[in-house]
Design a protein around this motif. Structure first.
Motif, PDB file in Angstrom:
ATOM      1  N   ARG A   1       1.123  -1.559   3.063  1.00  0.00           N
ATOM      2  CA  ARG A   1      -0.216  -1.008   3.294  1.00  0.00           C
ATOM      3  C   ARG A   1      -1.296  -2.082   3.169  1.00  0.00           C
ATOM      4  NH1 ARG A   1      -0.395   5.087   0.914  1.00  0.00           N
ATOM      5  NH2 ARG A   1       1.507   5.776   1.929  1.00  0.00           N
ATOM      6  N   MET A   2      -1.104  -3.023   2.253  1.00  0.00           N
ATOM      7  CA  MET A   2      -2.071  -4.114   2.124  1.00  0.00           C
ATOM      8  C   MET A   2      -2.069  -4.974   3.381  1.00  0.00           C
ATOM      9  SD  MET A   2      -2.042  -5.338  -1.872  1.00  0.00           S
ATOM     10  CE  MET A   2      -0.771  -6.496  -1.586  1.00  0.00           C
ATOM     11  N   VAL A   3      -0.893  -5.268   3.898  1.00  0.00           N
ATOM     12  CA  VAL A   3      -0.788  -6.085   5.111  1.00  0.00           C
ATOM     13  C   VAL A   3      -1.443  -5.366   6.290  1.00  0.00           C
ATOM     14  CG1 VAL A   3       0.812  -7.070   6.785  1.00  0.00           C
ATOM     15  CG2 VAL A   3       1.263  -7.321   4.346  1.00  0.00           C
ATOM     16  N   LEU A   4      -1.189  -4.077   6.428  1.00  0.00           N
ATOM     17  CA  LEU A   4      -1.799  -3.327   7.521  1.00  0.00           C
ATOM     18  C   LEU A   4      -3.317  -3.292   7.390  1.00  0.00           C
ATOM     19  CD1 LEU A   4       0.682  -0.349   7.926  1.00  0.00           C
ATOM     20  CD2 LEU A   4       0.364  -2.290   9.448  1.00  0.00           C
ATOM     21  N   ALA A   5      -3.830  -3.169   6.169  1.00  0.00           N
ATOM     22  CA  ALA A   5      -5.279  -3.167   5.963  1.00  0.00           C
ATOM     23  C   ALA A   5      -5.895  -4.506   6.366  1.00  0.00           C
ATOM     24  CB  ALA A   5      -5.596  -2.856   4.506  1.00  0.00           C
TER      25      ALA A   5
END
Length: 42
Positions: free
Chosen positions: A3-7
């Motif tokens: 989720r951090m990477v997608l953000a």
């Protein structure tokens, strides 16, 4: 982590799609390193 990477990828302003950026990060180590450095400052 995912989720951090997608953000971070969503914040990058490019003409390529989110899926395209994910694929590029998988193929290009320098691009992946650039993204990981942006996560560190997240």
């Amino acid at each position: 982590m995912r989720r951090m990477v997608l953000a971070v990828l969503k914040q990058i302003k490019t003409k390529s799609s989110l899926n395209g950026m994910r694929l590029k990060a998988g193929w290009d180590e320098a691009y992946m390193e650039e993204i990981l450095l942006k996560i560190k400052g997240f």
